[in-house]
Design a protein around this motif. Structure first.
Motif, PDB file in Angstrom:
ATOM      1  N   PHE A   1      32.308  53.088   0.426  1.00  0.00           N
ATOM      2  CA  PHE A   1      31.506  53.116   1.564  1.00  0.00           C
ATOM      3  C   PHE A   1      31.898  54.002   2.830  1.00  0.00           C
ATOM      4  N   THR A   2      31.071  54.120   3.736  1.00  0.00           N
ATOM      5  CA  THR A   2      31.306  55.055   5.009  1.00  0.00           C
ATOM      6  C   THR A   2      31.102  54.176   6.095  1.00  0.00           C
ATOM      7  N   ILE A   3      31.987  54.506   7.140  1.00  0.00           N
ATOM      8  CA  ILE A   3      31.926  53.724   8.432  1.00  0.00           C
ATOM      9  C   ILE A   3      31.442  55.048   9.298  1.00  0.00           C
ATOM     10  N   ASN A   4      30.328  55.178   9.501  1.00  0.00           N
ATOM     11  CA  ASN A   4      29.875  56.380  10.208  1.00  0.00           C
ATOM     12  C   ASN A   4      29.334  55.955  11.629  1.00  0.00           C
ATOM     13  N   ARG A   5      29.943  56.123  12.770  1.00  0.00           N
ATOM     14  CA  ARG A   5      29.502  55.746  13.934  1.00  0.00           C
ATOM     15  C   ARG A   5      29.614  56.869  15.077  1.00  0.00           C
ATOM     16  N   ALA A   6      29.189  56.860  16.147  1.00  0.00           N
ATOM     17  CA  ALA A   6      29.116  57.879  17.097  1.00  0.00           C
ATOM     18  C   ALA A   6      30.552  58.068  17.513  1.00  0.00           C
ATOM     19  N   ARG A   7      30.928  58.998  18.376  1.00  0.00           N
ATOM     20  CA  ARG A   7      32.339  59.326  19.023  1.00  0.00           C
ATOM     21  C   ARG A   7      32.741  58.276  19.625  1.00  0.00           C
ATOM     22  N   GLN A   8      34.085  57.733  19.524  1.00  0.00           N
ATOM     23  CA  GLN A   8      34.949  56.812  20.374  1.00  0.00           C
ATOM     24  C   GLN A   8      34.029  55.342  20.202  1.00  0.00           C
ATOM     25  N   TYR A   9      33.579  55.088  18.989  1.00  0.00           N
ATOM     26  CA  TYR A   9      33.214  53.875  18.824  1.00  0.00           C
ATOM     27  C   TYR A   9      33.844  52.890  17.954  1.00  0.00           C
ATOM     28  N   GLY A  10      35.240  53.218  18.098  1.00  0.00           N
ATOM     29  CA  GLY A  10      36.376  52.129  17.515  1.00  0.00           C
ATOM     30  C   GLY A  10      36.558  52.409  16.068  1.00  0.00           C
ATOM     31  N   LYS A  11      36.069  53.427  15.622  1.00  0.00           N
ATOM     32  CA  LYS A  11      36.224  53.756  14.188  1.00  0.00           C
ATOM     33  C   LYS A  11      37.756  53.633  13.730  1.00  0.00           C
ATOM     34  N   THR A  12      38.655  54.267  14.178  1.00  0.00           N
ATOM     35  CA  THR A  12      40.182  54.507  14.047  1.00  0.00           C
ATOM     36  C   THR A  12      40.970  53.166  14.315  1.00  0.00           C
ATOM     37  N   THR A  13      40.216  52.477  15.419  1.00  0.00           N
ATOM     38  CA  THR A  13      40.873  50.994  15.654  1.00  0.00           C
ATOM     39  C   THR A  13      40.676  50.397  14.384  1.00  0.00           C
ATOM     40  N   THR A  14      39.209  50.208  14.351  1.00  0.00           N
ATOM     41  CA  THR A  14      39.130  49.263  12.872  1.00  0.00           C
ATOM     42  C   THR A  14      39.761  49.558  11.667  1.00  0.00           C
ATOM     43  N   LEU A  15      39.992  50.956  11.526  1.00  0.00           N
ATOM     44  CA  LEU A  15      40.447  51.378  10.309  1.00  0.00           C
ATOM     45  C   LEU A  15      42.012  50.568  10.102  1.00  0.00           C
ATOM     46  N   ARG A  16      42.744  50.991  11.200  1.00  0.00           N
ATOM     47  CA  ARG A  16      44.222  50.740  11.401  1.00  0.00           C
ATOM     48  C   ARG A  16      44.262  48.926  11.426  1.00  0.00           C
ATOM     49  N   ALA A  17      43.329  48.475  11.942  1.00  0.00           N
ATOM     50  CA  ALA A  17      43.246  47.016  11.673  1.00  0.00           C
ATOM     51  C   ALA A  17      43.193  46.389  10.310  1.00  0.00           C
ATOM     52  N   LEU A  18      42.322  47.119   9.727  1.00  0.00           N
ATOM     53  CA  LEU A  18      41.752  46.921   8.241  1.00  0.00           C
ATOM     54  C   LEU A  18      42.953  47.037   7.341  1.00  0.00           C
ATOM     55  N   ALA A  19      43.593  48.397   7.722  1.00  0.00           N
ATOM     56  CA  ALA A  19      44.924  48.448   6.768  1.00  0.00           C
ATOM     57  C   ALA A  19      45.940  47.361   6.781  1.00  0.00           C
ATOM     58  N   LYS A  20      46.006  46.812   7.866  1.00  0.00           N
ATOM     59  CA  LYS A  20      46.965  45.570   8.073  1.00  0.00           C
ATOM     60  C   LYS A  20      46.409  44.393   7.599  1.00  0.00           C
ATOM     61  N   TYR A  21      45.110  44.194   7.805  1.00  0.00           N
ATOM     62  CA  TYR A  21      44.405  43.017   7.131  1.00  0.00           C
ATOM     63  C   TYR A  21      44.529  42.923   5.779  1.00  0.00           C
ATOM     64  N   LEU A  22      44.804  44.076   5.072  1.00  0.00           N
ATOM     65  CA  LEU A  22      44.437  44.143   3.611  1.00  0.00           C
ATOM     66  C   LEU A  22      45.762  44.354   3.122  1.00  0.00           C
ATOM     67  N   GLU A  23      46.839  44.545   3.685  1.00  0.00           N
ATOM     68  CA  GLU A  23      47.923  44.952   3.222  1.00  0.00           C
ATOM     69  C   GLU A  23      48.707  43.711   2.290  1.00  0.00           C
ATOM     70  N   SER A  24      48.436  42.504   2.545  1.00  0.00           N
ATOM     71  CA  SER A  24      49.091  41.447   1.657  1.00  0.00           C
ATOM     72  C   SER A  24      48.373  41.395   0.166  1.00  0.00           C
ATOM     73  N   GLU A  25      47.132  41.946   0.107  1.00  0.00           N
ATOM     74  CA  GLU A  25      46.499  41.639  -1.120  1.00  0.00           C
ATOM     75  C   GLU A  25      46.481  43.144  -1.904  1.00  0.00           C
ATOM     76  N   TYR A  26      46.437  44.162  -1.284  1.00  0.00           N
ATOM     77  CA  TYR A  26      46.103  45.527  -1.905  1.00  0.00           C
ATOM     78  C   TYR A  26      47.338  46.780  -1.537  1.00  0.00           C
ATOM     79  N   GLU A  27      47.210  47.597  -2.107  1.00  0.00           N
ATOM     80  CA  GLU A  27      48.106  48.924  -1.900  1.00  0.00           C
ATOM     81  C   GLU A  27      47.317  49.510  -0.971  1.00  0.00           C
ATOM     82  N   VAL A  28      47.476  49.548   0.294  1.00  0.00           N
ATOM     83  CA  VAL A  28      46.403  50.393   1.218  1.00  0.00           C
ATOM     84  C   VAL A  28      47.174  51.898   1.637  1.00  0.00           C
ATOM     85  N   VAL A  29      46.530  52.559   1.174  1.00  0.00           N
ATOM     86  CA  VAL A  29      46.741  54.115   1.590  1.00  0.00           C
ATOM     87  C   VAL A  29      45.701  54.652   2.614  1.00  0.00           C
ATOM     88  N   SER A  30      46.497  54.878   3.828  1.00  0.00           N
ATOM     89  CA  SER A  30      45.553  55.327   5.080  1.00  0.00           C
ATOM     90  C   SER A  30      45.897  56.849   5.348  1.00  0.00           C
TER      91      SER A  30
END
Length: 526
Positions: A38-67
Motif C-alpha cells: 500500500f501507499t501512504i500518500n499525504r500532503a507535504r509535512q503531514y508526518g509521513k516520514t515520522t510515521t515510517l520511522r516509528a513503524l520500522a521500530k514497531y515492526l522490527e521485533s517481528e520482521y526484517e524491516v528494510v527502510s
C-alpha cells in the motif's frame, strides 16, 4: 536534553514533543500482517516520514524491516535501468545490517554498473532468493517516492513488484511493501510498450486502501501539551489551548507543531508575553496564529507553486474562498483529487472545503496580494488607514463607513453580477492595509457559503465579529441579525457588525444600529 517542538524533518520521541502514534501504528501493523502492499500518500509535512520511522521500530521485533529513502538517490539513478539497479543495490547495502553471503556478493556486483549492464529481472531474482533465505519475513518501506513517480524506470520497478506480489505464495517476495509520498502511485500509468501510447496500466493497482487518519485530533494535541506542561508547569488550560489549535489547523501535523513552537520559542519572552505562563493563553495563541499566517515557509511555497502549475486547481480554490461556491467532493474528479492530494481541501459532509483556517487565511492573503499594486480599493485602505484608530482601538464602524463611500465611488457603475462575486474580496483588500502588521482576521468555518461569511478581526487582543452577506430580503436579513447575535454570545461580546451587499436599484447605502436584547448590531449596506 530538553525536548522541543519540531517542524523540520522527522520527529524523535526522545528529542521532540510529539503525539502518541501507537493507535495508528497498530492499524498499519494489521495491514502488514495481512501481507498488503500500500501507499501512504499525504500532503507535504503531514508526518509521513515520522510515521515510517516509528513503524520500522514497531515492526522490527517481528520482521526484517528494510527502510529506504528515494530522496537520497539523485536524478541520474533513474535515467536507466542499470543505473537504478546499481543505486537500489547501494541503498540496500547501506541500510540492511546483514545479508546472507550469497546475496551480499550479488548486490555488490550490481553496484558496479559500469562493468556490466544489469536488468530489473537480475535484481528481482536476487531479491527473490533473499526472501527465500531470510530468517524472517521482509517488509520494505520506501519514503519520498515522489522523487521518481514521473519516471518510466521507477514504474517498471513497480511493475516487477506487482508481478511478484501476484505470484505469491508460489514465488518468494517481500511480505509487505509500503511506499510513502505526496502522489498516489496507484493513479500513475505505465506504457505496456513504448510505441503504444494509449495502452497503459497501473503498476500499483494491487495496493490496498490506506484509510488511517494521520491528522491530530484534540486528544492527540492534549496528550502532547500535557508532556510539555509536565516539564514547564505553565498553568495553561491544556484543553482550551488544544481545542483552539485544532480549530485553526484541523489537526494538520506541521501546523500544530509550528504553533506550539512559536508559543514556546518566539512568543514567550516578548514584552507582551514575558514568560511561558503568559504565552500559553488564548491571547498568546492568537498571536501565534497571526504569526504563522504571515510567515513564509516551504509548505506555503509548495502550495503556491501548485496553484501556478495547476490552473484548474487555482480556479477551484478561488471559488471556494471568494464566491463561497459549494463544490461536491467527487473523489474521481481530477481537480478534486489534486486539491485533496496537495492538502488544499478536505471532505466535509461530501463537500469540498479548504483544509483548515490557517491555509484559508494564507490563501486569502496570497490571492488579494496579487492586486495590491493595481487595485484602487487597496490603495484607498492604505491611504485612509490612520483615521481608523481611536485611543489605540480599531474603529470598525468608521472602516465600514469609509468602505461604503469608496465602494460607491469606484464601482457604482459596475454590473451587479460582477460585484456580487467580488464584494467580499474588495472588503478584504480595503481591510488588509489597515490592520497589516498589527491585526489579523480569520473566517469562521460554519459560515463559508455564497451568501454569508463571518470574519473575526483581531487587533491588539480585541476581537470584532463582522458578517459579510448578500442582501436577500428583509426576512433573510432578520435571520442574519439573529445568527450574528448568537455568534456574539459565543465570543462573549456585546457589539457586532454586518456588511450587506445589496444590489437592488432602490437600496439606501449607509449605516444603521440595531438593538437585539443587550446586543448592539451595526449594519452597513453597500
Amino acid at each position: 536534553m530538553a525536548k522541543r517542538f519540531n517542524v523540520n524533518g522527522a520527529c524523535d520521541p526522545n528529542r521532540h514533543y510529539m503525539v502518541n502514534l501507537d493507535s495508528r501504528l497498530k492499524v498499519i501493523r494489521e495491514m502488514v500482517e495481512l501481507g498488503e502492499y500500500f501507499t501512504i500518500n499525504r500532503a507535504r509535512q503531514y508526518g509521513k516520514t515520522t510515521t515510517l520511522r516509528a513503524l520500522a521500530k514497531y515492526l522490527e521485533s517481528e520482521y526484517e524491516v528494510v527502510s529506504l529513502d528515494f530522496q537520497t538517490m539523485d536524478t541520474d539513478c533513474f535515467q536507466s535501468i542499470p543505473a537504478f539497479v546499481a543505486a537500489f543495490a547501494n541503498e540496500l547495502l547501506d541500510n540492511v545490517v546483514s545479508f546472507p553471503d550469497e546475496i551480499e556478493e550479488k548486490l555488490k556486483k550490481f553496484r558496479k554498473k559500469q562493468e556490466e549492464q544489469y536488468s530489473l529481472q537480475d535484481l528481482f531474482r536476487v531479491l527473490k532468493i533473499w526472501c527465500q533465505k531470510a530468517d524472517r519475513e521482509i517488509v520494505l518501506l520506501i519514503d519520498e517516492v515522489d522523487t521518481a513517480t514521473n519516471n518510466q524506470v521507477f514504474l517498471d520497478f513497480l511493475s516487477q513488484l506487482r508481478a511478484y506480489y501476484l505470484k505469491r505464495p508460489d514465488v518468494a517476495a517481500f511480505h509487505s511493501v509500503i511506499l510513502a509520498g505526496v502522489y498516489d502511485v496507484r493513479s500513475i500509468k505505465r506504457k505496456i510498450r513504448p510505441e503504444e501510447e494509449h495502452k497503459t496500466n497501473s503498476p500499483w493497482n494491487i495496493a490496498a486502501d490506506f484509510d488511517v487518519d494521520m491528522s491530530f485530533g484534540v486528544e492527540d494535541i492534549t496528550n502532547m501539551l500535557e508532556q510539555y506542561e509536565n516539564d514547564y508547569h505553565t498553568g495553561m488550560n491544556v484543553q482550551e489551548i488544544s481545542e483552539l489549535i485544532y480549530n485553526y489547523t484541523s489537526g494538520y501535523p506541521v501546523l500544530v507543531s509550528r504553533i506550539c513552537k512559536l508559543l514556546d520559542e518566539k512568543i514567550s519572552g516578548t514584552d507582551e508575553f514575558p514568560d511561558r505562563s503568559r504565552a500559553w493563553t488564548k491571547e498568546g495563541f492568537y498571536e501565534a496564529e497571526k504569526r504563522i499566517v504571515r510567515e513564509d515557509n516551504p509548505l506555503y511555497e509548495s502550495l503556491m507553486g501548485k496553484l501556478e502549475t495547476y490552473p484548474e486547481l487555482r480556479e477551484v480554490v478561488y471559488k471556494l474562498l471568494f464566491n463561497g461556491k459549494t463544490i461536491p467532493y467527487v473523489a474521481t474528479s481530477p481537480y478534486i483529487k489534486d486539491a485533496a492530494m496537495f492538502g488544499f481541501i478536505r471532505n466535509e459532509n461530501e463537500r469540498a472545503v479548504i483544509s483548515n483556517r490557517i491555509f484559508e487565511a494564507v490563501l486569502y492573503n496570497n490571492f488579494i496580494s496579487e492586486e495590491f499594486v493595481t487595485n484602487k480599493m487597496y490603495d484607498a485602505g492604505e491611504r485612509e488607514r490612520n483615521q481608523f484608530f481611536v485611543g489605540g482601538h480599531l474603529d470598525i464602524r468608521r472602516i465600514l463607513e469609509k468602505f461604503i463611500e469608496t465602494f460607491e465611488e469606484l464601482y457604482s457603475q459596475e454590473d451587479d453580477s460582477f460585484l456580487e462575486n467580488v464584494g467580499r474580496k474588495y472588503f478584504l483588500l480595503f481591510l488588509k492595509p489597515i490592520i497589516n502588521g498589527i491585526g489579523n482576521y480569520s473566517i469562521e468555518p460554519q459560515t463559508r457559503n455564497s451568501e454569508r461569511m463571518d470574519l473575526v478581526i483581531f487587533y491588539k487582543g480585541e476581537q470584532n465579529i463582522l458578517e459579510l452577506k448578500l442582501w436577500r430580503g428583509n426576512a433573510y436579513n432578520k435571520r442574519g441579525e439573529n445568527q450574528l447575535s448568537g455568534y456574539l454570545d459565543y465570543f462573549h461580546l456585546k457589539k457586532g457588525y454586518m456588511l450587506s451587499f445589496n444590489f437592488n436599484k432602490n437600496k439606501k447605502p449607509g449605516i444603521q444600529e440595531i438593538v437585539l436584547g443587550d446586543r448592539l448590531l451595526i449594519e452597513a449596506v453597500v
